[in-house]
Write a protein that holds these residues in place. Structure first.
Motif, PDB file in Angstrom:
ATOM      1  N   ASP A 219       0.906  -1.111  -0.049  1.00  0.00           N
ATOM      2  CA  ASP A 219      -0.045   0.037   0.064  1.00  0.00           C
ATOM      3  C   ASP A 219       0.849   1.324   0.088  1.00  0.00           C
ATOM      4  OD1 ASP A 219      -2.399  -1.739   0.124  1.00  0.00           O
ATOM      5  OD2 ASP A 219      -2.573  -1.279   2.386  1.00  0.00           O
ATOM      6  N   ALA A 220       1.805   1.187   0.680  1.00  0.00           N
ATOM      7  CA  ALA A 220       2.654   2.205   0.688  1.00  0.00           C
ATOM      8  C   ALA A 220       3.493   2.986  -0.321  1.00  0.00           C
ATOM      9  CB  ALA A 220       3.688   2.330   2.012  1.00  0.00           C
ATOM     10  N   VAL A 221       3.954   1.679  -1.089  1.00  0.00           N
ATOM     11  CA  VAL A 221       4.632   1.952  -2.552  1.00  0.00           C
ATOM     12  C   VAL A 221       3.577   1.962  -3.734  1.00  0.00           C
ATOM     13  CG1 VAL A 221       6.687   1.054  -1.377  1.00  0.00           C
ATOM     14  CG2 VAL A 221       5.420  -0.346  -2.847  1.00  0.00           C
ATOM     15  N   GLY A 222       2.328   1.661  -3.533  1.00  0.00           N
ATOM     16  CA  GLY A 222       1.326   1.653  -4.569  1.00  0.00           C
ATOM     17  C   GLY A 222       1.469   0.379  -5.473  1.00  0.00           C
ATOM     18  N   ARG A 223       1.746  -0.578  -4.718  1.00  0.00           N
ATOM     19  CA  ARG A 223       2.066  -2.082  -5.479  1.00  0.00           C
ATOM     20  C   ARG A 223       0.844  -2.926  -5.160  1.00  0.00           C
ATOM     21  NH1 ARG A 223       6.232  -5.901  -6.329  1.00  0.00           N
ATOM     22  NH2 ARG A 223       5.470  -7.565  -7.721  1.00  0.00           N
ATOM     23  N   ASP A 224       0.241  -3.584  -6.058  1.00  0.00           N
ATOM     24  CA  ASP A 224      -0.747  -4.546  -5.882  1.00  0.00           C
ATOM     25  C   ASP A 224      -0.418  -5.771  -5.253  1.00  0.00           C
ATOM     26  OD1 ASP A 224      -2.827  -6.277  -6.215  1.00  0.00           O
ATOM     27  OD2 ASP A 224      -3.237  -6.034  -8.339  1.00  0.00           O
TER      28      ASP A 224
END
Length: 285
Positions: A219-224
């Motif tokens: 969530d913090a790095v925008g990864r699924d």
């Protein structure tokens, strides 16, 4: 759930003189039984908990080359390479070479390294933990750059490469399977979220929470989060049965793991672990 055979012990009844033929039979047997993945340790001495340090241990990448020549379908990689053991470009070149020669079946498993006794014994530099994690992140960055179309220099805090040429390029595109092993919550799982195709976490009472931590890093790095394969390792012993292994695998599957790497302790006849995995697959199906 996919099953992997993790070869962590080479002290077999065949003895060292016949270890080559025994290993060839072992991996062929594993593949014929339907095992989809075969991995090896990247250590130079045997690990405590598996056997005495003096027991047989083969160098990982020479062994993977031998296994490539004796298999046809299984995905192969180390579980996992200690980042301090090889210069990053050499490591990437080794994995790329094996990926090409295997027809696209070899990936990179990598971690920060931990075995200080082995390193001190054989003269490998063993930097402090923060330095090892810097090396791990830069090694992963170098790998992804060398597997890309870029030949630009790489200028890191630890490593500097003047030209990241990699020819022939890997057959697996956009890059070979990339696993970062370990369950450290602040650094390892953050690097998994940022860079990796897969994690590998030992099966413990903390496993579910570790996956929650990984989800937070995603969530913090925008990864699924669902893009990342969740894999685990489990040990089997002569006391293990297909039912007990299947029960563990069902529990892992309930937590969200999709691949289990099985390694043997105290099983000097290697075909026994393959039979055990095959039986567990049938029970768990």
């Amino acid at each position: 759930m996919e099953f992997g055979l993790h070869i962590a012990d080479y002290t077999w009844t065949s003895g060292a003189r016949d270890l080559g033929p025994a290993l060839a039979r072992h991996v062929r047997n594993a593949e014929a039984s339907g095992i989809e993945r075969i991995t090896v340790m990247d250590h130079f001495w045997q690990l405590p908990g598996i056997g005495p340090v003096e027991h047989e241990m083969l160098e990982a990448y020479a062994t993977l080359g031998f296994i490539v020549a004796n298999t046809e379908k299984a995905m192969l990689h180390t579980l996992v390479t200690g980042v301090i053991y090889r210069e990053p470009a050499l490591l990437v070149k080794q994995v790329t070479t094996l990926d090409v020669l295997s027809g696209g079946r070899v990936g990179l498993g990598v971690g920060a390294a931990w075995n200080v006794q082995e390193s001190e014994g054989l003269g490998f530099e063993f930097p402090p933990v923060a330095e090892r994690f810097r090396r791990l992140e830069e090694t992963v960055q170098i790998a992804l750059q060398m597997w890309s179309d870029s030949e630009e220099p790489y200028d890191g805090a630890v490593y500097q490469l003047g030209r990241t040429l990699n020819s022939p390029q890997s057959l697996t595109r956009p890059h070979p399977y990339l696993m970062i092993g370990g369950s450290g919550e602040r650094k390892t799982l953050r690097l998994v979220a940022q860079y990796a195709d897969a994690c590998n976490i030992g099966f413990t009472p903390e496993s579910a929470r570790k996956l929650d931590v990984l989800r937070g890093h995603c969530d913090a790095v925008g990864r699924d989060y669902d893009e990342i394969e969740k894999t685990a390792m489990i040990a089997v012993t002569p006391e293990s049965t297909p039912d007990t292994v299947a029960a563990t695998v069902r529990e892992l599957e309930g937590l969200g793991f999709t691949a289990t790497y099985v390694y043997a302790i105290g099983m000097p006849e290697p075909e026994h672990v393959v039979d055990l995995i095959a039986g567990a697959r049938t029970v768990a199906a």
